[in-house]
Design a protein around this motif. Sequence first.
Motif, mmCIF file in Angstrom:
data_model
loop_
_atom_site.group_PDB
_atom_site.id
_atom_site.type_symbol
_atom_site.label_atom_id
_atom_site.label_comp_id
_atom_site.label_asym_id
_atom_site.label_seq_id
_atom_site.Cartn_x
_atom_site.Cartn_y
_atom_site.Cartn_z
ATOM 1 N N ASN A 115 -21.958 29.980 59.445
ATOM 2 C CA ASN A 115 -22.452 30.782 58.321
ATOM 3 C C ASN A 115 -21.582 32.007 58.090
ATOM 4 N N LEU A 116 -21.175 32.658 59.168
ATOM 5 C CA LEU A 116 -20.313 33.838 59.028
ATOM 6 C C LEU A 116 -18.991 33.460 58.372
ATOM 7 N N ILE A 117 -18.376 32.409 58.855
ATOM 8 C CA ILE A 117 -17.088 31.971 58.300
ATOM 9 C C ILE A 117 -17.256 31.545 56.845
ATOM 10 N N ALA A 118 -18.308 30.803 56.561
ATOM 11 C CA ALA A 118 -18.542 30.307 55.200
ATOM 12 C C ALA A 118 -18.829 31.446 54.227
ATOM 13 N N GLU A 119 -19.722 32.335 54.605
ATOM 14 C CA GLU A 119 -20.158 33.398 53.693
ATOM 15 C C GLU A 119 -19.141 34.517 53.536
ATOM 16 N N GLU A 120 -18.487 34.870 54.627
ATOM 17 C CA GLU A 120 -17.566 36.011 54.583
ATOM 18 C C GLU A 120 -16.153 35.639 54.149
ATOM 19 N N TRP A 121 -15.721 34.414 54.455
ATOM 20 C CA TRP A 121 -14.313 34.091 54.218
ATOM 21 C C TRP A 121 -14.097 32.906 53.290
ATOM 22 N N LYS A 159 -8.998 39.449 66.848
ATOM 23 C CA LYS A 159 -9.246 38.932 68.192
ATOM 24 C C LYS A 159 -10.572 38.178 68.194
ATOM 25 N N LEU A 160 -10.675 37.210 69.085
ATOM 26 C CA LEU A 160 -11.935 36.471 69.209
ATOM 27 C C LEU A 160 -13.081 37.415 69.556
ATOM 28 N N SER A 161 -12.829 38.385 70.386
ATOM 29 C CA SER A 161 -13.885 39.333 70.766
ATOM 30 C C SER A 161 -14.415 40.084 69.545
ATOM 31 N N THR A 162 -13.525 40.421 68.631
ATOM 32 C CA THR A 162 -13.936 41.099 67.399
ATOM 33 C C THR A 162 -14.788 40.169 66.545
ATOM 34 N N PHE A 163 -14.382 38.896 66.466
ATOM 35 C CA PHE A 163 -15.159 37.923 65.711
ATOM 36 C C PHE A 163 -16.578 37.831 66.257
ATOM 37 N N PHE A 164 -16.714 37.728 67.571
ATOM 38 C CA PHE A 164 -18.050 37.594 68.160
ATOM 39 C C PHE A 164 -18.876 38.858 67.995
#
Length: 73
Positions: free
Chosen positions: A10-16, A63-68
């Motif tokens: 959902n985050l990837i779909a909605e934000e990007w 970074k992956l940590s930022t994504f999470f």
Amino acid sequence: MSEINKKICNLIAEEWISKAKSNRAFALDHNIDEKTVRKILQKDGYEIPLITLIRICEAKEMKLSTFFKLLNI
């Protein structure tokens, strides 16, 4: 585990993806297959492989940590 997959997609779909010119453009810009973009957009919580998430984050210079952290989990 399914709930986490849904949140990630959902985050990837909605934000990007929703802000990209097209699914194909997003796929090309993030070094992933267009079929993968369609799977992310499905509402059933696609289990996104770690390598795909890494490629998306690398393309975003994140970074992956930022994504999470964006997930607030």
